[in-house]
Design an enzyme around this catalytic site. Sequence first.
Site, mmCIF file in Angstrom:
data_model
loop_
_atom_site.group_PDB
_atom_site.id
_atom_site.type_symbol
_atom_site.label_atom_id
_atom_site.label_comp_id
_atom_site.label_asym_id
_atom_site.label_seq_id
_atom_site.Cartn_x
_atom_site.Cartn_y
_atom_site.Cartn_z
ATOM 1 N N TYR A 1 0.818 -1.211 0.000
ATOM 2 C CA TYR A 1 0.000 0.000 0.000
ATOM 3 C C TYR A 1 0.854 1.265 0.000
ATOM 4 O O TYR A 1 0.389 2.327 -0.408
ATOM 5 C CB TYR A 1 -0.988 0.015 1.179
ATOM 6 N N PHE B 1 1.429 3.420 -3.339
ATOM 7 C CA PHE B 1 0.442 4.381 -3.829
ATOM 8 C C PHE B 1 0.082 5.465 -2.817
ATOM 9 O O PHE B 1 -0.663 6.382 -3.134
ATOM 10 C CB PHE B 1 -0.832 3.643 -4.256
ATOM 11 N N HIS B 2 0.576 5.351 -1.608
ATOM 12 C CA HIS B 2 0.182 6.295 -0.542
ATOM 13 C C HIS B 2 1.431 6.844 0.135
ATOM 14 O O HIS B 2 1.804 6.367 1.200
ATOM 15 C CB HIS B 2 -0.695 5.580 0.479
ATOM 16 N N PHE B 3 2.080 7.733 -0.381
ATOM 17 C CA PHE B 3 1.910 8.483 -1.611
ATOM 18 C C PHE B 3 3.137 8.235 -2.492
ATOM 19 O O PHE B 3 4.204 7.987 -1.954
ATOM 20 C CB PHE B 3 1.782 9.974 -1.302
ATOM 21 N N VAL C 1 3.659 6.969 3.148
ATOM 22 C CA VAL C 1 3.087 7.242 4.464
ATOM 23 C C VAL C 1 2.047 6.162 4.757
ATOM 24 O O VAL C 1 1.235 5.834 3.889
ATOM 25 C CB VAL C 1 2.401 8.628 4.476
#
Length: 151
Positions: A30, A33-35, A40
């Site tokens: 994850y 994509f974050h970010f 984060v």
Amino acid sequence: MRYFLLDRITDFQPGILIKGTKNVTMSEDYLQFHFPRYPVVPGSLVLEAFVQCAGWFEAKSSDFENWFVLTGVARCKFYDVALPGDRIEIEVSSLPGSEKQEPAFRAVGKIDGKKNAYAEFSGGLISLAQLFDPDECRRTYNILARLAGLS
């Protein structure tokens, strides 16, 4: 569970509290994509780590008959972000006056001793066997609690 967001259980006091840790690693998908270029941990996953900790609290407290299911969040605040390389120290405790079938918890997450997140949440209990194999959960708990001698 798709994500195990608790890497270790470090303390368990029946009816009172459970403590654990979440190690943030760059390999968690994850974070891609974050970010992009600034990974984060999403706040929702920090909250999920709190809820999973409450699940293990209820499982161990009931000899692996019950699991906690979130129904509401009364308060939630984030003080800083969690980044790859951080270790989130989690403490989840029963809120005074919470009912046996509708438990409520207070959770605090700290990174390097500094408060990172806080939440108060409540939910219900369901049969652990409806979700998972209780024997497999017992084995997983024993792995998570191995160094603390809490198995």
